[in-house]
Motif scaffolding. Structure first.
Motif, PDB file in Angstrom:
ATOM      1  N   VAL A 130       5.255  -3.047  -4.242  1.00 39.48           N
ATOM      2  CA  VAL A 130       5.811  -3.484  -2.966  1.00 39.48           C
ATOM      3  C   VAL A 130       7.103  -4.242  -3.239  1.00 39.48           C
ATOM      4  CG1 VAL A 130       5.403  -4.872  -0.891  1.00 39.48           C
ATOM      5  CG2 VAL A 130       3.500  -3.735  -2.003  1.00 39.48           C
ATOM      6  N   ARG A 131       8.070  -4.068  -2.355  1.00 41.87           N
ATOM      7  CA  ARG A 131       9.307  -4.845  -2.439  1.00 41.87           C
ATOM      8  C   ARG A 131       9.332  -5.775  -1.235  1.00 41.87           C
ATOM      9  NH1 ARG A 131      15.469  -2.711  -3.306  1.00 41.87           N
ATOM     10  NH2 ARG A 131      16.236  -4.716  -3.989  1.00 41.87           N
ATOM     11  N   PRO A 132       8.684  -6.943  -1.352  1.00 39.30           N
ATOM     12  CA  PRO A 132       8.510  -7.809  -0.183  1.00 39.30           C
ATOM     13  C   PRO A 132       9.685  -8.721   0.121  1.00 39.30           C
ATOM     14  CG  PRO A 132       7.371  -8.746  -2.023  1.00 39.30           C
ATOM     15  CD  PRO A 132       7.962  -7.441  -2.493  1.00 39.30           C
ATOM     16  N   GLY A 133      10.664  -8.812  -0.763  1.00 33.72           N
ATOM     17  CA  GLY A 133      11.777  -9.730  -0.538  1.00 33.72           C
ATOM     18  C   GLY A 133      11.432 -11.135  -1.004  1.00 33.72           C
ATOM     19  N   PRO A 134      12.436 -11.935  -1.286  1.00 40.16           N
ATOM     20  CA  PRO A 134      12.200 -13.262  -1.863  1.00 40.16           C
ATOM     21  C   PRO A 134      11.461 -14.227  -0.941  1.00 40.16           C
ATOM     22  CG  PRO A 134      14.512 -12.959  -1.314  1.00 40.16           C
ATOM     23  CD  PRO A 134      13.838 -11.646  -1.105  1.00 40.16           C
ATOM     24  N   GLU A 135      11.579 -14.062   0.364  1.00 37.85           N
ATOM     25  CA  GLU A 135      10.935 -14.986   1.277  1.00 37.85           C
ATOM     26  C   GLU A 135       9.417 -14.842   1.278  1.00 37.85           C
ATOM     27  OE1 GLU A 135      12.523 -12.248   2.176  1.00 37.85           O
ATOM     28  OE2 GLU A 135      11.039 -11.231   3.383  1.00 37.85           O
ATOM     29  N   ALA A 136       8.900 -13.741   0.767  1.00 40.97           N
ATOM     30  CA  ALA A 136       7.464 -13.495   0.805  1.00 40.97           C
ATOM     31  C   ALA A 136       6.689 -14.296  -0.237  1.00 40.97           C
ATOM     32  CB  ALA A 136       7.192 -12.002   0.616  1.00 40.97           C
ATOM     33  N   ARG A 137       7.381 -14.797  -1.250  1.00 42.57           N
ATOM     34  CA  ARG A 137       6.723 -15.549  -2.316  1.00 42.57           C
ATOM     35  C   ARG A 137       5.499 -14.802  -2.849  1.00 42.57           C
ATOM     36  NH1 ARG A 137       7.797 -20.068   1.384  1.00 42.57           N
ATOM     37  NH2 ARG A 137       9.688 -21.052   0.629  1.00 42.57           N
ATOM     38  N   ASP A 167      -7.555  -5.260  -6.568  1.00 41.37           N
ATOM     39  CA  ASP A 167      -8.305  -6.320  -5.888  1.00 41.37           C
ATOM     40  C   ASP A 167      -7.472  -7.026  -4.821  1.00 41.37           C
ATOM     41  OD1 ASP A 167     -10.711  -5.901  -7.128  1.00 41.37           O
ATOM     42  OD2 ASP A 167     -10.427  -7.456  -8.648  1.00 41.37           O
ATOM     43  N   GLY A 168      -6.158  -6.882  -4.881  1.00 38.75           N
ATOM     44  CA  GLY A 168      -5.279  -7.504  -3.905  1.00 38.75           C
ATOM     45  C   GLY A 168      -5.132  -6.710  -2.615  1.00 38.75           C
ATOM     46  N   TYR A 169      -5.671  -5.497  -2.589  1.00 41.53           N
ATOM     47  CA  TYR A 169      -5.634  -4.685  -1.362  1.00 41.53           C
ATOM     48  C   TYR A 169      -6.936  -3.896  -1.220  1.00 41.53           C
ATOM     49  CZ  TYR A 169      -4.055  -0.999  -4.603  1.00 41.53           C
ATOM     50  OH  TYR A 169      -3.946  -0.122  -5.646  1.00 41.53           O
ATOM     51  N   ARG A 170      -8.033  -4.591  -1.413  1.00 39.35           N
ATOM     52  CA  ARG A 170      -9.342  -3.934  -1.440  1.00 39.35           C
ATOM     53  C   ARG A 170      -9.872  -3.496  -0.077  1.00 39.35           C
ATOM     54  NH1 ARG A 170     -10.186  -9.132  -3.088  1.00 39.35           N
ATOM     55  NH2 ARG A 170     -11.165 -10.450  -1.543  1.00 39.35           N
ATOM     56  N   ASP A 171      -9.238  -3.942   0.997  1.00 42.68           N
ATOM     57  CA  ASP A 171      -9.659  -3.448   2.313  1.00 42.68           C
ATOM     58  C   ASP A 171      -8.419  -3.081   3.128  1.00 42.68           C
ATOM     59  OD1 ASP A 171      -8.688  -5.760   3.800  1.00 42.68           O
ATOM     60  OD2 ASP A 171     -10.498  -6.829   3.197  1.00 42.68           O
ATOM     61  N   ALA A 213      -2.661  -3.264   4.797  1.00 42.16           N
ATOM     62  CA  ALA A 213      -1.704  -3.314   5.910  1.00 42.16           C
ATOM     63  C   ALA A 213      -0.763  -4.504   5.779  1.00 42.16           C
ATOM     64  CB  ALA A 213      -2.445  -3.376   7.244  1.00 42.16           C
ATOM     65  N   THR A 214      -1.275  -5.635   5.327  1.00 38.95           N
ATOM     66  CA  THR A 214      -0.437  -6.821   5.136  1.00 38.95           C
ATOM     67  C   THR A 214       0.657  -6.549   4.116  1.00 38.95           C
ATOM     68  OG1 THR A 214      -2.213  -8.322   5.747  1.00 38.95           O
ATOM     69  CG2 THR A 214      -0.442  -9.236   4.386  1.00 38.95           C
ATOM     70  N   TRP A 215       0.305  -5.922   2.995  1.00 35.96           N
ATOM     71  CA  TRP A 215       1.306  -5.611   1.975  1.00 35.96           C
ATOM     72  C   TRP A 215       2.311  -4.582   2.478  1.00 35.96           C
ATOM     73  CZ3 TRP A 215       2.565  -8.720  -1.602  1.00 35.96           C
ATOM     74  CH2 TRP A 215       1.628  -9.590  -2.152  1.00 35.96           C
ATOM     75  N   ALA A 216       1.850  -3.575   3.198  1.00 37.54           N
ATOM     76  CA  ALA A 216       2.766  -2.563   3.738  1.00 37.54           C
ATOM     77  C   ALA A 216       3.753  -3.202   4.715  1.00 37.54           C
ATOM     78  CB  ALA A 216       1.984  -1.445   4.415  1.00 37.54           C
ATOM     79  N   LYS A 217       3.289  -4.117   5.549  1.00 38.54           N
ATOM     80  CA  LYS A 217       4.173  -4.819   6.492  1.00 38.54           C
ATOM     81  C   LYS A 217       5.201  -5.652   5.753  1.00 38.54           C
ATOM     82  CE  LYS A 217       0.810  -4.954  10.203  1.00 38.54           C
ATOM     83  NZ  LYS A 217      -0.161  -5.776  10.932  1.00 38.54           N
ATOM     84  N   CYS A 242       7.021   0.768  -0.279  1.00 40.04           N
ATOM     85  CA  CYS A 242       5.933   0.545  -1.218  1.00 40.04           C
ATOM     86  C   CYS A 242       5.692   1.840  -1.979  1.00 40.04           C
ATOM     87  CB  CYS A 242       4.666   0.068  -0.515  1.00 40.04           C
ATOM     88  SG  CYS A 242       4.035   1.183   0.750  1.00 40.04           S
ATOM     89  N   GLY A 243       4.919   1.739  -3.022  1.00 38.37           N
ATOM     90  CA  GLY A 243       4.586   2.899  -3.824  1.00 38.37           C
ATOM     91  C   GLY A 243       3.197   2.732  -4.405  1.00 38.37           C
TER      92      GLY A 243
END
Length: 76
Positions: A25-32, A57-61, A66-70, A16-17
């Protein structure tokens, strides 16, 4: 550093950056990722990349961040 921000690499791959525009984030195609609110494809010039930009607003807490980083860590 990428595009005026910071990039976090894991195993030689972008996880991520952070830039002034949001979290990349580079979540891969399966992440939709585009199905999520506050997410848009990352465009460099006229080309779309495999990465996505998550607006603040998509990572306000901490839990949302953490979800995006994972998701970025799971990409292969």
């Amino acid at each position: 550093m990428i595009g005026g921000g910071f990039a976090f690499m894991v195993g030689g791959h972008l996880c991520c950056g952070v830039t002034s525009r949001g979290l990349t984030v580079r979540p891969g195609p399966e992440a939709r990722a585009l199905a999520n609110p506050h997410v848009r494809p990352l465009e460099i010039g006229r080309r779309q990349t495999a990465e996505f930009v998550v607006e603040p607003d998509g990572y306000r807490d901490n839990g949302m961040l953490a979800t995006w980083a994972k998701r970025g860590l799971r990409f292969d």
